[in-house]
Design a protein around this motif. Structure first.
Motif, PDB file in Angstrom:
ATOM      1  N   LEU A  37      39.558 -44.549  32.579  1.00  0.00           N
ATOM      2  CA  LEU A  37      40.498 -44.688  31.382  1.00  0.00           C
ATOM      3  C   LEU A  37      41.325 -45.958  32.921  1.00  0.00           C
ATOM      4  N   VAL A  94      38.460 -48.715  28.363  1.00  0.00           N
ATOM      5  CA  VAL A  94      38.450 -48.020  29.776  1.00  0.00           C
ATOM      6  C   VAL A  94      36.647 -48.835  29.991  1.00  0.00           C
ATOM      7  N   ASN A 135      46.422 -45.324  18.822  1.00  0.00           N
ATOM      8  CA  ASN A 135      46.535 -44.206  19.761  1.00  0.00           C
ATOM      9  C   ASN A 135      47.901 -44.236  19.693  1.00  0.00           C
ATOM     10  N   ARG A 180      33.315 -46.666  23.741  1.00  0.00           N
ATOM     11  CA  ARG A 180      34.432 -47.055  24.365  1.00  0.00           C
ATOM     12  C   ARG A 180      34.817 -48.536  23.257  1.00  0.00           C
ATOM     13  N   PHE A 237      41.658 -39.512  23.547  1.00  0.00           N
ATOM     14  CA  PHE A 237      40.598 -39.841  24.603  1.00  0.00           C
ATOM     15  C   PHE A 237      39.703 -38.882  24.633  1.00  0.00           C
ATOM     16  N   LEU A 248      38.163 -46.405  21.605  1.00  0.00           N
ATOM     17  CA  LEU A 248      39.526 -46.844  21.715  1.00  0.00           C
ATOM     18  C   LEU A 248      40.220 -47.624  21.656  1.00  0.00           C
TER      19      LEU A 248
END
Length: 530
Positions: A408, A488, A480, A472, A430, A475
C-alpha cells in the motif's frame, strides 16, 4: 512313619472386579497422560510462537518509533545548523539564547553545543557545563568536527564531566558554503533523556517481557536496569545478529545462561537495534496453568466413572473394556466416536458421551491453535508461514505459478493522519478486495505490515498482470474506510521463469514491486528475466 506331601500353594487370584477396575483405571490414566502430554506440547509450542510473534511486533513498533525519533532529532539539528550559519553576526548572548531555546523546545538532547571549525566551543546549553572557550578533547568530538557531515557516535565518556553519552552532530556552513564548525546534541545515557521519556513506561514487562536498545557496536544504550547502560553485550546471540544486519525472532540462550524468546529488529536510520525478550519460564507457567484447568475439568468426570466401574464391573465388563481399549488409542491416533453408537448399559453410555466430549474439546482446541498459527489475526488472510509452505509444496510438485507482491502506497501517512485504527481498517478493506478478486485455489497472504502476497497457480505473467490490475483499480476507484484515494504498488514474478527457490522468487518480486514504487507508485511491474 510316612510323611505327607505338602500341599502346593495356590497362586493368588485376582477377582474379576479388581481386574476390570485395574485395567480400566490403567487405561484411563494412560489415556489422560498421553492426551495431557500432547496438549502440553502443542500448547507450549503455540505459546512460544505467539510470544515470539508478539515480541517481534513490539520490536518492530519500537524500531519504527526510534527510527522516527532519530530522524526528528537529526532534522532538529539541521534546522539549528541553518540558524547558526550567520553566527558571526550574533553576539555571544544571542547565540546562547537561541541554543537554550532549541534545547528546551524539543527536549531531544540533554545538552547542545556549538563548536567552530577550529574545535573551540563557542556556546553550550546548559551553561552550567562551563566548556565555553575550551577546545574539544575527545576523539569522538574531533571526529565529528573533521567529518564535516552528519554524525552519530558510539557511546563514549566525556573528558570533563565523565558522563557516558551519545553525540549527534550536524555541520554548519555559512551562506557562502564555507564550513564554520558543528552543532552537536548529546544524550546522557545514565541520566533522564529522550530514550527514558519515550520507552521508560513501555508496558511489555507486565507480560513478563523486557526490552533494550543497543548501539551498532553492541553497547547498551537503554535498559530498565540503568546500571547496565554502556555494558558491552555484543556476545549476546540476538545482538550478534543485529550487528550482522539481521532482524528476526527465535528461541536462544542469553549471556546469563537463561533460555529466552527474543525478537530483534534494526533501526534503519542509524544501525541501532531493539531487542524484546521473554523468559521461557513465562510460557511454562502459562502451560502449567492450562494443564491444571484441564485437569480440574477432566478429573471429576473420570473419578465418577471409576466409582461406577468398581460397583458394576461384573455386569458391564464387556462394554467398559471395549471403551478402555478405544480410549487408549486416542493419544496415538485420531479416533472418531460414532454419534449413533449405543450401549445396553446406561453407565457405559454415559462414559462414551464423556469421552466423546473430552476428545471433541481437545480436537477443537488443537484445530483452533493450528488455525491461529497459520492465519493473520488482523485481516483473516493466511500468514507468511503458510505462504512459504505453499511455495515449497508447489515447487516440489513442479507446479508453475505467478506471485504478486503488493505494498500500500504511503501507508505510514495514513497511520499518522488517521490513526492506527483507521490504518487497520484500510488493511482489512484491502484484504477483502484481494480475496474477492481471486479464485478458490489462489493463495492470499499478509506478508508483513502493509505488504501482501498472492500466489496464483497454473497462471502466466499476463493473466497474473490482469488480476493484479483488477485489484489495483478496485482499490483506487472504490470506496474505502478513510474516504481518500488509496493506491497500491505491485510486482509480479513467475516460477520457474524468474527463480527456482522461494527466497529467490520473493527477492525478484520484491525488486519488481520497488521498481513500481520508484516509477511513481500506483502501478504494476513485471519482474525482468535474468
Amino acid at each position: 512313619m510316612p510323611v505327607l506331601p505338602k500341599r502346593a500353594s495356590r497362586p493368588k487370584r485376582i477377582s474379576l472386579v479388581t481386574l476390570l477396575t485395574g485395567l480400566v483405571s490403567l487405561s484411563v490414566i494412560l489415556t489422560v497422560t498421553i492426551l495431557l502430554f500432547s496438549f502440553y506440547q502443542s500448547k507450549k509450542q503455540a505459546l512460544i510462537n505467539t510470544t515470539l510473534t508478539l515480541n517481534h511486533t513490539s520490536a518492530i513498533k519500537m524500531s519504527h518509533t526510534l527510527d522516527a525519533l532519530i530522524k526528528s532529532m537529526r532534522s532538529s539539528l539541521q534546522y539549528s545548523a541553518s540558524i547558526f550559519s550567520n553566527r558571526n553576526e550574533m553576539t555571544a548572548d544571542e547565540v546562547y539564547s537561541k541554543l537554550e531555546l532549541i534545547r528546551r523546545t524539543n527536549n531531544y538532547f540533554n545538552s547542545v553545543t556549538v563548536v567552530d571549525e577550529t574545535g573551540r566551543v563557542q556556546s553550550v546549553s546548559p551553561g552550567s557545563i562551563g566548556t565555553v572557550g575550551n577546545y574539544v578533547k575527545t576523539e569522538t568530538a574531533k571526529m565529528a568536527l573533521a567529518l564535516k557531515k552528519p554524525y552519530i557516535s558510539k557511546p563514549y565518556v566525556t573528558s570533563r564531566t565523565k558522563r557516558l553519552i551519545v553525540l549527534m552532530s550536524e555541520p554548519i556552513f555559512d551562506k557562502d558554503g564555507i564550513y564554520r564548525g558543528v552543532i552537536g546534541g548529546t544524550i546522557y545515557l545514565h541520566e533522564d533523556n529522550i530514550l527514558n521519556t519515550i520507552f521508560g513506561s513501555n508496558p511489555t514487562d507486565e507480560l513478563g517481557s523486557s526490552f533494550y536498545i543497543v548501539g551498532s557496536d553492541g553497547h547498551l544504550l537503554f535498559h530498565r536496569d540503568s546500571t547496565r547502560i554502556g555494558e558491552d553485550i555484543s556476545a549476546n546471540p540476538a545482538v550478534r545478529k543485529l550487528i550482522q544486519g539481521k532482524s528476526g525472532y527465535e528461541q536462544m540462550v542469553n549471556l546469563r545462561g537463561e533460555t529466552v524468546l527474543a525478537a530483534y529488529v534494526k533501526v534503519p536510520e542509524n544501525d541501532w537495534g531493539v531487542v524484546v525478550v521473554s523468559p521461557i519460564s513465562v510460557v511454562q507457567e502459562q502451560v502449567n496453568c492450562d494443564i491444571q484447568s484441564v485437569l480440574l475439568y477432566m478429573l471429576p468426570s473420570f473419578l465418577l466413572l471409576m466409582l461406577v466401574v468398581i460397583g458394576l464391573a461384573r455386569k458391564i465388563a464387556k462394554p467398559f473394556v471395549s471403551l478402555a481399549n478405544l480410549v487408549s488409542k486416542a493419544g496415538r491416533q485420531e479416533v472418531e466416536l460414532s454419534e449413533g453408537s449405543q450401549h445396553w448399559n446406561r453407565e457405559a453410555e454415559l462414559l462414551s458421551r464423556a469421552i466423546r466430549f473430552a476428545l471433541t474439546n481437545i480436537k477443537k482446541k488443537t484445530e483452533q491453535l493450528t488455525h491461529d498459527a497459520r492465519t493473520d489475526p488482523l485481516t483473516g488472510l493466511t500468514n507468511r508461514r503458510t505462504l512459504e509452505e505453499t511455495m515449497q509444496k508447489w515447487m516440489a510438485e513442479q507446479i508453475p505459478f505467478s506471485i504478486m507482491m503488493m505494498d500500500l502506497d504511503r501507508f505510514k501517512a495514513i497511520n499518522d493522519t488517521y490513526g492506527h485504527q483507521a490504518g487497520d481498517e484500510v488493511l482489512r478493506h484491502f484484504a477483502k478486495i484481494i480475496s474477492s478478486s481471486l479464485r478458490p485455489d489462489d493463495v492470499s497472504c499478509r506478508f508483513g505490515g502493509e505488504e501482501f502476497v498472492v500466489l496464483v497457480p497454473h497462471t502466466g505473467l499476463e493473466e497474473a498482470y490482469q488480476v493484479a490490475e483488477r485489484i489495483r483499480r478496485a482499490l483506487e476507484t472504490g470506496t474505502n474506510p478513510i474516504g481518500q484515494r488509496l493506491t497500491v504498488s505491485q510486482g509480479i514474478a513467475h516460477y520457474p521463469s524468474h527463480a527456482v527457490s522461494p527466497e529467490g522468487l520473493l527477492h525478484v518480486v520484491d525488486e519488481a514491486m520497488y521498481k513500481a514504487k520508484r516509477a511513481g507508485r500506483n502501478q504494476t511491474m513485471i519482474a525482468e528475466e535474468e
